[in-house]
Motif scaffolding. Structure first.
Motif, PDB file in Angstrom:
ATOM      1  N   LYS A   1      -7.249   0.096  -0.729  1.00  0.00           N
ATOM      2  CA  LYS A   1      -7.507  -0.960  -1.725  1.00  0.00           C
ATOM      3  C   LYS A   1      -6.564  -2.149  -1.574  1.00  0.00           C
ATOM      4  CE  LYS A   1     -10.230   0.996  -5.041  1.00  0.00           C
ATOM      5  NZ  LYS A   1     -10.794   0.770  -6.323  1.00  0.00           N
TER       6      LYS A   1
ATOM      7  N   GLU B   1      -8.355  -5.552  -1.233  1.00  0.00           N
ATOM      8  CA  GLU B   1      -9.184  -5.805  -2.425  1.00  0.00           C
ATOM      9  C   GLU B   1      -8.294  -6.212  -3.617  1.00  0.00           C
ATOM     10  OE1 GLU B   1     -11.733  -2.403  -3.218  1.00  0.00           O
ATOM     11  OE2 GLU B   1     -11.804  -3.000  -5.331  1.00  0.00           O
ATOM     12  N   GLU B   2      -7.227  -5.437  -3.818  1.00  0.00           N
ATOM     13  CA  GLU B   2      -6.341  -5.719  -4.966  1.00  0.00           C
ATOM     14  C   GLU B   2      -5.575  -7.028  -4.752  1.00  0.00           C
ATOM     15  OE1 GLU B   2      -5.404  -3.671  -7.719  1.00  0.00           O
ATOM     16  OE2 GLU B   2      -6.742  -1.991  -7.317  1.00  0.00           O
ATOM     17  N   THR B   3      -5.170  -7.271  -3.508  1.00  0.00           N
ATOM     18  CA  THR B   3      -4.415  -8.508  -3.238  1.00  0.00           C
ATOM     19  C   THR B   3      -5.308  -9.727  -3.425  1.00  0.00           C
ATOM     20  OG1 THR B   3      -3.029  -7.318  -1.658  1.00  0.00           O
ATOM     21  CG2 THR B   3      -2.991  -9.718  -1.543  1.00  0.00           C
TER      22      THR B   3
ATOM     23  N   ARG C   1       3.733  -4.125  -7.094  1.00  0.00           N
ATOM     24  CA  ARG C   1       2.837  -2.991  -7.362  1.00  0.00           C
ATOM     25  C   ARG C   1       2.486  -2.265  -6.066  1.00  0.00           C
ATOM     26  NH1 ARG C   1      -2.642  -6.465  -8.984  1.00  0.00           N
ATOM     27  NH2 ARG C   1      -1.479  -8.352  -9.421  1.00  0.00           N
TER      28      ARG C   1
ATOM     29  N   SER D   1       0.868  -1.178   0.000  1.00  0.00           N
ATOM     30  CA  SER D   1       0.000   0.000   0.000  1.00  0.00           C
ATOM     31  C   SER D   1       0.909   1.234   0.000  1.00  0.00           C
ATOM     32  CB  SER D   1      -0.913   0.009   1.228  1.00  0.00           C
ATOM     33  OG  SER D   1      -0.187   0.448   2.347  1.00  0.00           O
TER      34      SER D   1
ATOM     35  N   VAL E   1      -0.558   0.067  -4.324  1.00  0.00           N
ATOM     36  CA  VAL E   1      -1.979   0.366  -4.481  1.00  0.00           C
ATOM     37  C   VAL E   1      -2.404   1.332  -3.364  1.00  0.00           C
ATOM     38  CG1 VAL E   1      -2.412  -1.892  -5.543  1.00  0.00           C
ATOM     39  CG2 VAL E   1      -2.715  -1.626  -3.083  1.00  0.00           C
TER      40      VAL E   1
END
Ligand code: HXC
Length: 258
Positions: free
Chosen positions: A185, A188-190, A179, A123, A181
């Motif tokens: 998020k 959610e993204e993971t 990445r 993050s 994020v």
């Protein structure tokens, strides 16, 4: 299984393991690393699980090995007890993919644990560092070795010798994380990445993990041969026939791990 220092949720083919020592910023005690080793070993054995996620809290993935615990230890305790060895080897033996979702501090053993995972999603608030030098010691579970392979000698020396922290943007720029994020998020993204992996054939997923890891173990020629032989072996699987047929028939593949 009931754990004291981690929380494990298995849902939709994903084992999500949350480090849970909030009072100590998830400092890695022997108990925590032992429980983590048990949890990932269980996830490896559980046919339902297709991807593992390790995360911490918003403030800290893990702020390092537990300094209070280590402050009482002698060389003999650490050497004879082979401090942190069995648990970390168990984590790196897991053949299913492991994603580290890092928010806040990933320092010392915390940064090293994140690097034991297959890739790191950070993050914007993530901070990485190997500050062991400030404690009169040094990294002990990959901070000089994996970090040097990931970010190169100069940055690995800088991080380990000065103990400075790297923010998420620098960590992405130098290849430590895959990445970055927005903070809100992260999970959610993971979980979306984990679910995407879970939808593939586990045969290719596990072979890919093994093959990428070979890149860090053997010379290029041997690594390329290892990769080529694994690639050739894929043609013995039903999932190869299904994956290619599905592409040609313009439909989603139905992988069966066969
Ligand atoms: C034990 C820890 C800890 C740690 C934090 N705490 N890190 N306890 N081991 N590694 C505890 C603090 O003592 C404190 O407990 C509580 O967590 C909150 O921490 P604070 O320092 O009050 O928070 P903050 O001011 O926000 O500072 C955050 C921080 C700082 C910058 C991350 O806590 C810090 O510098 N921690 C140590 C980082 C470090 O040196 N890591 C490397 C460890 S050696 P109380 O009870 O006072 O509230 C290592 C060796 C690896 O990892 C090699 C082999 C595995």
């Amino acid at each position: 299984m009931a754990y004291e220092t981690i929380i494990v949720d298995v849902d939709d083919h994903i084992a999500r393991i949350t480090l849970n020592r909030p009072d100590a910023l998830n400092a890695l005690s022997e108990e925590l690393l032992g429980e983590l080793a048990d949890a990932v070993t269980d996830a490896q054995k559980d046919d339902k699980v297709r991807c593992i996620v390790i995360t911490g809290s918003e403030k800290a993935f893990a702020a390092g090995a537990d300094i209070a615990m280590m402050s009482e230890m002698s060389f003999v305790d650490s050497f004879m007890g082979n401090l942190f060895t069995d648990s970390t080897e168990a984590i790196t033996r897991v053949r299913k993919p492991i994603i580290a979702a890092v928010s806040g501090y990933a320092l010392g053993g915390g940064c090293e644990l994140a690097m034991m995972c297959d890739f790191i999603i950070a993050s914007e608030s993530a901070k990485f560092g190997q500050p062991e030098v400030n404690l009169g010691v040094m990294a002990g579970i990959g901070g000089t070795q994996r970090l040097a392979r990931f970010v190169g000698k100069s940055k690995a020396m800088d991080m380990n010798l000065t103990g400075r922290f790297m923010n998420a943007e620098e960590a992405e720029r130098c290849g430590l994380v895959s990445r970055v994020v927005p903070n809100k998020k992260l999970m959610e993204e993971t979980m979306a990445a984990a679910n995407k992996i879970a939808s593939k054939s586990m045969i290719s997923v596990m072979a890919i993990k093994e093959s990428v890891n070979q890149a860090f173990e053997v010379p290029l020629r041997d690594g390329l041969l290892f990769e080529r032989r694994l690639f050739h072996s894929m043609f013995a699987t039903d999932d190869q026939s299904e994956g290619m047929a599905a592409f040609l028939e313009k439909r989603e593949p139905q992988f069966r791990d066969k």
